[in-house]
Scaffold this active site. Structure first.
Site, short mmCIF file in Angstrom:
data_model
loop_
_atom_site.label_atom_id
_atom_site.label_comp_id
_atom_site.label_asym_id
_atom_site.label_seq_id
_atom_site.Cartn_x
_atom_site.Cartn_y
_atom_site.Cartn_z
N SER A 1 0.76 -1.16 -0.03
CA SER A 1 0.11 0.01 0.02
C SER A 1 0.85 1.22 0.07
O SER A 1 1.86 1.35 0.60
CB SER A 1 -0.85 0.03 1.36
OG SER A 1 -1.97 0.72 1.13
N PRO A 2 0.55 2.29 -0.56
CA PRO A 2 1.08 3.60 -0.57
C PRO A 2 1.37 4.21 0.67
O PRO A 2 0.10 4.10 1.53
CB PRO A 2 0.16 4.31 -1.68
CG PRO A 2 -0.94 4.02 -1.59
CD PRO A 2 -0.85 2.37 -1.44
N CYS B 1 3.20 7.34 2.80
CA CYS B 1 4.25 8.27 3.05
C CYS B 1 5.36 7.94 3.80
O CYS B 1 5.15 7.44 4.98
CB CYS B 1 3.30 9.60 3.56
SG CYS B 1 2.15 10.48 2.59
N ALA C 1 2.01 8.58 -1.75
CA ALA C 1 1.30 9.69 -2.39
C ALA C 1 2.37 10.64 -2.95
O ALA C 1 3.21 11.35 -1.83
CB ALA C 1 0.54 10.59 -1.36
N GLN D 1 1.58 6.72 -6.66
CA GLN D 1 0.45 7.29 -6.47
C GLN D 1 0.51 8.46 -6.63
O GLN D 1 1.20 9.46 -6.00
CB GLN D 1 0.03 6.90 -5.05
CG GLN D 1 -1.48 7.38 -4.66
CD GLN D 1 -1.81 7.06 -3.20
OE1 GLN D 1 -1.07 7.62 -2.36
NE2 GLN D 1 -2.93 6.67 -2.96
N TYR E 1 -8.13 13.86 0.37
CA TYR E 1 -7.11 14.87 -0.21
C TYR E 1 -8.04 15.42 -1.18
O TYR E 1 -9.59 15.20 -1.52
CB TYR E 1 -5.98 14.09 -0.63
CG TYR E 1 -5.38 13.72 0.53
CD1 TYR E 1 -4.62 14.65 1.38
CD2 TYR E 1 -5.12 12.31 1.13
CE1 TYR E 1 -4.09 14.27 2.67
CE2 TYR E 1 -4.55 11.99 2.35
CZ TYR E 1 -3.86 13.11 3.11
OH TYR E 1 -3.24 12.80 4.07
N ARG F 1 -7.58 5.22 -6.50
CA ARG F 1 -7.91 5.03 -4.96
C ARG F 1 -9.14 5.62 -4.28
O ARG F 1 -8.96 6.93 -4.49
CB ARG F 1 -6.64 5.06 -4.07
CG ARG F 1 -6.82 4.85 -2.37
CD ARG F 1 -5.97 4.77 -1.57
NE ARG F 1 -5.30 3.38 -1.54
CZ ARG F 1 -4.62 2.69 -0.51
NH1 ARG F 1 -4.27 3.75 0.38
NH2 ARG F 1 -4.37 1.69 -0.48
N GLY G 1 -0.48 -2.55 4.16
CA GLY G 1 0.10 -1.30 4.41
C GLY G 1 1.06 -1.53 5.63
O GLY G 1 2.29 -2.28 5.63
N ARG G 2 0.46 -1.37 6.94
CA ARG G 2 1.52 -1.42 8.10
C ARG G 2 2.02 -2.77 8.31
O ARG G 2 3.31 -2.49 8.68
CB ARG G 2 0.58 -1.12 9.13
CG ARG G 2 0.26 0.37 9.28
CD ARG G 2 -0.87 0.65 10.25
NE ARG G 2 -2.22 0.30 9.92
CZ ARG G 2 -3.13 0.05 10.33
NH1 ARG G 2 -3.39 0.77 11.43
NH2 ARG G 2 -4.31 -0.50 10.01
#
Ligand code: FNR
Length: 363
Positions: free
Chosen positions: A23-24, A26, A59, A101, A186, A234, A330-331
């Protein structure tokens, strides 16, 4: 044969070696210039070596004012594209699909990094004026909100052009998948949601007008992205604001069908982020997977599920049960860059995973 976590997936000419996507996320690891650093190459490269099918860069701001923090990745000049090329090359060399992304933070931009509290930054502190569909600023819980400027027609055209130019640079840099970030409160999500979009022109009001910007952006990215490569979008499936007029799962299902017509190959289904009053569910295992399932029924595009996917059997079950085409993790990838290799070991699929030869003696 039922598809499982190690069944490759073909999207257009993109062959994805398994169903795991990073997962994207930051990293807030640029200097204040938005240029990729060794951190990005090593961080994303490790996850490619770790076996994931798609490795998605965080992102990446298509305009400087579209960053969340001053340390975000950017792609608003050719120099930014050049700085990302070694990352895309390394990811690709190690068998993963390099993805990026493309993002614009809108009114949620100009903040300190997550580990510094995500406090708004004024222009005197290294921040900048944010833009949004309406002039209402993000209602920070503990800080005075900074001013946000309502975008005029020129700003909207600039943003569409910036997504297109960002996609062209991403392509030159070697990425195979471009994802349009229209989730998490966003800019593009700010246009979709009636919570943040109070416009009465062609870009606000009805569902069709609120959806106009994300659809135009998707089509412009699709126009410059080669036919054999894939475009993802997304979305936040819901604003999690059941007590007011807001963006809902039905809206997302409707939009996902339209985005497939606009050229999106996969809808990456997340949720939330538009307003601090959101009522987030417990965040346990698979907490957003039902949204992906619902979206999958409504679109010809493939679907990715994200949120609370942390274990091999769980990711495998998401695919096996046809709940989504990709399990987006992700995490757990912050804890374990080798998630996919470990999953192969656990699921007795070491003969089906693409393992770096250097690591074979470890398994
Ligand atoms: C994120 N998330 C996120 N989402 C996104 O679309 N673009 C981004 O750049 C980021 N950045 C980011 C940074 C960090 C540190 C975290 C933890 C999360 C959200 C992320 O991609 C994912 O959707 C959520 O974390 C839920 O999935 P998991 O972590 O439960 O697998």
């Amino acid at each position: 044969m039922t598809d499982d976590l190690f069944t490759p997936l073909s999207l257009r000419g993109t062959e994805i070696r398994n169903r795991v996507m990073v997962s994207p996320m930051c990293q807030y690891s640029c200097d204040d210039d938005g240029l990729a650093t060794d951190w990005h190459r090593v961080h994303l490269g490790s996850r490619a070596v770790g076996g994931a099918g798609v490795v998605m860069a965080e992102a990446t701001a298509v305009e400087a004012r579209g960053r969340i923090s001053p340390n975000d990745l950017g792609i608003w000049s050719d120099e930014h594209g050049d700085a990302l090329a070694p990352t895309a090359e390394f990811v690709s060399e190690h068998g993963a699909v390099p993805a990026i992304q493309l993002a614009h933070a809108g009114r949620k931009g100009s903040k300190t990094r997550a580990w510094e509290g995500s406090h708004p930054l004024g222009p005197d502190d290294g921040g900048w004026e944010t833009v949004a569909p309406s002039d209402a600023p993000y209602p920070y819980e503990d800080d005075d909100p900074p001013a946000t400027r309502r975008m005029d027609q020129d700003d909207i055209e600039d943003v569409i052009d910036a997504f297109e130019a960002g996609a062209e640079r991403a392509l030159t840099a070697g990425f195979e998948v471009a994802e349009v970030h229209a989730a998490h409160g966003y800019l593009l999500h700010q246009f979709l949601s009636p919570v943040t979009n109070r416009r009465e022109d062609d870009y606000g009001g009805s569902f069709a007008d609120r959806a106009r910007l994300v659809r135009e952006v998707t089509r412009r990215v699709r126009d410059v992205w080669p036919d054999e490569k894939s475009v993802f979008v997304r979305l936040s499936a819901t604003d999690w604001l059941p007590d007011r007029e807001s963006w809902t799962v039905d809206d997302t299902a409707h939009l996902a069908g339209l985005l497939a017509d606009d050229g999106a190959d996969l809808i990456d289904v997340s949720a939330g982020g538009i307003h601090p009053d959101q009522q987030v569910p417990d965040g346990g295992p698979n907490y957003q997977v039902p949204y992906a399932e619902r979206v999958g029924e409504a679109t010809d595009a493939a679907v990715g599920a994200v949120g609370g996917i942390t274990a091999a059997e769980q990711a495998d079950a998401v695919v096996r049960n046809g709940r989504a085409d990709l399990a987006i993790v992700g995490r757990e990838h912050l804890r374990d860059p080798y998630f996919t290799l470990h999953a192969a070991e656990e699921l007795d699929a070491l003969d089906r995973v693409d393992m770096p030869v250097q690591y074979r003696r470890g398994f």
